[in-house]
Design an enzyme around this catalytic site. Structure first.
Site, PDB file in Angstrom:
ATOM      1  N   LEU A 110       0.873  -1.168   0.000  1.00 53.89           N
ATOM      2  CA  LEU A 110       0.000   0.000   0.000  1.00 53.89           C
ATOM      3  C   LEU A 110       0.908   1.216   0.000  1.00 53.89           C
ATOM      4  O   LEU A 110       1.947   1.223   0.677  1.00 53.89           O
ATOM      5  CB  LEU A 110      -0.889   0.030   1.245  1.00 53.89           C
ATOM      6  CG  LEU A 110      -2.061  -0.957   1.312  1.00 53.89           C
ATOM      7  CD1 LEU A 110      -2.751  -0.855   2.661  1.00 53.89           C
ATOM      8  CD2 LEU A 110      -3.047  -0.701   0.186  1.00 53.89           C
ATOM      9  N   ASP A 111       0.532   2.258  -0.730  1.00 53.88           N
ATOM     10  CA  ASP A 111       1.313   3.494  -0.712  1.00 53.88           C
ATOM     11  C   ASP A 111       1.441   4.013   0.711  1.00 53.88           C
ATOM     12  O   ASP A 111       0.564   3.769   1.556  1.00 53.88           O
ATOM     13  CB  ASP A 111       0.643   4.576  -1.568  1.00 53.88           C
ATOM     14  CG  ASP A 111       0.557   4.180  -3.031  1.00 53.88           C
ATOM     15  OD1 ASP A 111       1.429   3.426  -3.489  1.00 53.88           O
ATOM     16  OD2 ASP A 111      -0.394   4.610  -3.696  1.00 53.88           O
ATOM     17  N   ALA A 112       2.510   4.763   0.971  1.00 55.91           N
ATOM     18  CA  ALA A 112       2.722   5.296   2.318  1.00 55.91           C
ATOM     19  C   ALA A 112       1.533   6.132   2.782  1.00 55.91           C
ATOM     20  O   ALA A 112       1.134   6.079   3.950  1.00 55.91           O
ATOM     21  CB  ALA A 112       4.007   6.131   2.353  1.00 55.91           C
ATOM     22  N   THR A 114      -1.553   5.749   1.872  1.00 54.87           N
ATOM     23  CA  THR A 114      -2.782   4.968   1.857  1.00 54.87           C
ATOM     24  C   THR A 114      -2.823   4.075   3.091  1.00 54.87           C
ATOM     25  O   THR A 114      -1.825   3.448   3.439  1.00 54.87           O
ATOM     26  CB  THR A 114      -2.864   4.092   0.588  1.00 54.87           C
ATOM     27  OG1 THR A 114      -2.863   4.942  -0.562  1.00 54.87           O
ATOM     28  CG2 THR A 114      -4.126   3.248   0.582  1.00 54.87           C
TER      29      THR A 114
END
Length: 262
Positions: A110-112, A114
């Protein structure tokens, strides 16, 4: 696996040891034809199996026989990178794995910025299946976006839009709320794509940049009420659902393709 063999472990004992049911109830499940070993129904109570290599399911749901495998659900908070060690010194996932003796790794990323559901495990084969884009595991996201999203925009997301790396369409999309006073909108997107930052790019492409993004579901797993920053082991039911999905996917031709996402 053989009913006549004296090697291996009796199937009803294996089921009892796995926590499926008591040995007496396990015997009843076998007699009723509800247990399969390596895809074949087994009804003989004398059947013995090798728990290290044979695959068992009850009523079509996989049974975890290897007690050394650990499966953990994390509600990853924002500001944390999906890595066990970040070269740039940013907060990583190690703080969430210290309570387990096994070396756990994240399934996908997951993106930082997100938040939401991330699976941690020491089961490399399962991680490969769940993380690799070719297997198309479904994910559900809730996105808070700028502007008032219309039903027409939601339809556009499911019909498909063109991005720099090719067309993309949501499996499902629905508008949860839209503020007339400029407070933004909440959109739920269901996708099986593994492309990088795909939800953010899709919403930006239709004119509604993402303000906040959370992943609520991953395959058969639901985040539920797990607080941000909290982690817990999967329940027996959740483990069964996850293993069932992985076994089904590994029987497909894509199982031999690609490398595990780290």
């Amino acid at each position: 696996m053989s009913a006549e063999s004296t090697e291996g472990v009796r199937l009803q004992k294996v089921l009892a040891n796995a926590g499926v049911a008591s040995r007496r109830v396990a015997e009843q499940l076998i007699v009723e034809g509800r247990v399969r070993v390596n895809g074949e129904v087994v009804t003989e109570l004398g059947s013995r199996i090798d728990p290290d290599s044979d695959l068992v399911d009850v009523d079509g749901t996989a049974v975890q026989l290897d007690a050394s495998k650990r499966y953990v659900m994390l509600n990853k908070p924002t500001g944390v990178v999906s890595s066990m060690k970040d070269d740039r010194g940013r907060p990583d996932l190690r703080r969430f794995t210290k309570d387990w003796p096994e070396r756990l790794y994240n399934v996908g990323r997951l993106d930082a910025e997100t938040s939401g559901l991330l699976v941690l495990t020491n089961d490399g084969e399962l991680a490969h299946v769940l993380a690799h884009p070719s297997f198309g595991v479904t994910k559900v996201y809730i996105a808070k976006v700028e502007g008032r999203v219309t039903p027409q925009t939601v339809q556009k997301l499911t019909r498909g839009i063109d991005l720099d790396d090719g067309p993309i369409a949501a499996d499902k999309a629905r508008l949860l709320s839209a503020s007339a006073e400029g407070g933004g909108s909440l959109v739920e997107l269901t996708l099986h794509s593994g492309r990088n930052r795909i939800v953010r790019r899709m919403m930006a492409a239709v004119g509604h940049p993402v303000v906040e993004l959370v992943r609520r579901q991953f395959g058969p797993l639901h985040l539920g009420t797990l607080p941000a920053g909290a982690a817990r082991e999967l329940t027996k039911v959740e483990r069964g659902a996850l293993l069932t999905l992985a076994r089904r996917e590994t029987s497909s031709p894509q199982a031999e393709e690609g490398e595990q996402e780290k």
